[in-house]
Design an enzyme around this catalytic site. Structure first.
Site, PDB file in Angstrom:
ATOM      1  N   SER A  49       0.860  -1.561  -0.384  1.00 37.66           N
ATOM      2  CA  SER A  49       0.264  -0.127  -0.139  1.00 37.66           C
ATOM      3  C   SER A  49       1.044   0.978   0.062  1.00 37.66           C
ATOM      4  O   SER A  49       1.538   1.679  -0.500  1.00 37.66           O
ATOM      5  CB  SER A  49      -0.883  -0.340   0.850  1.00 37.66           C
ATOM      6  OG  SER A  49      -2.243   0.651   0.955  1.00 37.66           O
ATOM      7  N   ASP A  65      -9.343  -5.967  -4.946  1.00 39.04           N
ATOM      8  CA  ASP A  65      -8.187  -3.776  -4.254  1.00 39.04           C
ATOM      9  C   ASP A  65      -9.445  -3.013  -5.658  1.00 39.04           C
ATOM     10  O   ASP A  65     -10.529  -3.402  -6.551  1.00 39.04           O
ATOM     11  CB  ASP A  65      -7.345  -3.923  -4.817  1.00 39.04           C
ATOM     12  CG  ASP A  65      -6.721  -3.875  -4.100  1.00 39.04           C
ATOM     13  OD1 ASP A  65      -6.313  -3.206  -2.358  1.00 39.04           O
ATOM     14  OD2 ASP A  65      -5.144  -4.759  -3.737  1.00 39.04           O
ATOM     15  N   HIS A 113      -7.517  -6.093  -0.221  1.00 39.50           N
ATOM     16  CA  HIS A 113      -6.003  -4.996   0.497  1.00 39.50           C
ATOM     17  C   HIS A 113      -5.725  -5.445   1.287  1.00 39.50           C
ATOM     18  O   HIS A 113      -3.913  -4.971   1.428  1.00 39.50           O
ATOM     19  CB  HIS A 113      -6.712  -3.955   0.131  1.00 39.50           C
ATOM     20  CG  HIS A 113      -5.829  -2.839   0.319  1.00 39.50           C
ATOM     21  ND1 HIS A 113      -5.091  -2.139  -0.663  1.00 39.50           N
ATOM     22  CD2 HIS A 113      -5.152  -1.903   1.241  1.00 39.50           C
ATOM     23  CE1 HIS A 113      -3.922  -1.469  -0.380  1.00 39.50           C
ATOM     24  NE2 HIS A 113      -4.642  -0.849   1.034  1.00 39.50           N
TER      25      HIS A 113
END
Length: 306
Positions: free
Chosen positions: A163, A248, A280
């Protein structure tokens, strides 16, 4: 075509989104289908805490090792049973939108990787509001230089960022290592569910603590820099893996795919993976399992070097 006869780049889709849609696209927990948003964040934190406690209890470790003078400038190093000077090292840079997360709850992948002979380094950096994004990039750079200096005979340093951590890891492609007196033996990057163009973040609530200006966002966007950079990869054999989870958000998918394409155009040895049926958070949570797809990709990448 524009007036100069060259094709104009298509406008990024996020520029046409409402404020609400943009917010939604850049809030990963809202895209989790197996749990509610709050529960997804809590589960992620819990799994990270448990994995870190287990790793610290069962592996050879060097904890809270300073790579700089700041309180937050520490790494935790986890070793396989057979310690040698020529180990491969995987360095993990946690996510959390530059404002949450900690090395003390991020040792997800330690046991599966150390069991196969890989040393794992979990990197701490000063999150916002204490740290600025420029400082975080500098800290990650110095942590890598530190590992290279401590273990000069390493069999390769592999960066894994998740991320916001993927953005920090990707910025290492642009680092000026001469300032740090060492050229790290970087052999591979695993960029997981990352953001590489930070401009959209400026217009979301994720920026409330980070305080990115438009200039900050542009300066720290690896996508933007690599598009205009004419430099060749320092090591053309260095593997670049851009990875995104099936669940995602569309914007995270777009960012990952476009960054992969930019890497290819810049001459990097790059590949793109969309991991099936993970979101995610699951994409990192699953790194606690030896049979996990991403763990297998990491091990295959590391050990095909030898």
């Amino acid at each position: 075509m524009d007036g100069h006869g060259s094709a104009r780049a298509p406008e990024a889709p996020w520029r046409k989104m409402s404020a609400q849609e943009l917010e939604n696209q850049y809030a990963p927990s809202r895209w989790v289908v197996r749990l509610g948003a709050e529960e997804a964040l809590k589960t992620y934190s819990q799994i990270g805490n448990e994995a870190t406690k287990r790793a610290r209890a069962t592996r050879k470790t060097l904890l809270q090792v300073p790579y700089g003078d700041g309180d937050g400038e520490k790494v935790d190093i986890y070793f396989p049973d057979k310690v040698s000077e020529a180990l491969p090292f995987l360095m993990f840079v946690h996510g959390g939108y530059w404002q949450s997360g900690s090395k003390d709850s991020s040792a997800f992948m330690v046991n599966p990787l150390t069991a196969q002979g890989v040393a794992v380094v979990i990197v701490a950096y000063d999150i916002a509001p204490k740290g600025t994004l420029d400082q975080m990039v500098n800290q990650v750079t110095r942590s890598i230089a530190f590992v290279q200096k401590q273990y000069p005979c390493n069999a390769g340093i592999y960066l894994c960022g998740h991320s916001a951590g993927a953005q920090l890891a990707a910025m290492m492609l642009l680092a000026d290592w001469t300032k740090h007196g060492v050229t790290p033996n970087l052999k591979g990057f695993f960029l997981v569910s990352g953001v590489y163009d930070l401009e959209p973040i400026v217009y979301t609530s994720q920026n409330a603590l980070v305080h990115l200006t438009l200039e900050d966002a542009q300066r720290n966007s690896p996508q933007r820099h690599l598009q205009v950079a004419h430099t060749q990869p320092v090591d053309p054999a260095c593997h670049m893996l851009v990875i995104v989870g099936q669940h995602d958000s569309p914007e995270f998918h777009r960012q990952s795919r476009e960054f992969y394409q930019t890497l290819c155009q810049a001459g990097w040895k790059a590949s793109f993976e969309e991991l099936h049926d993970v979101d995610h958070f699951e994409i990192i949570e699953n790194l606690t399992r030896e049979d996990d797809t991403l763990i297998q990709i990491i091990l295959k990448t590391i050990f095909q070097e030898f």
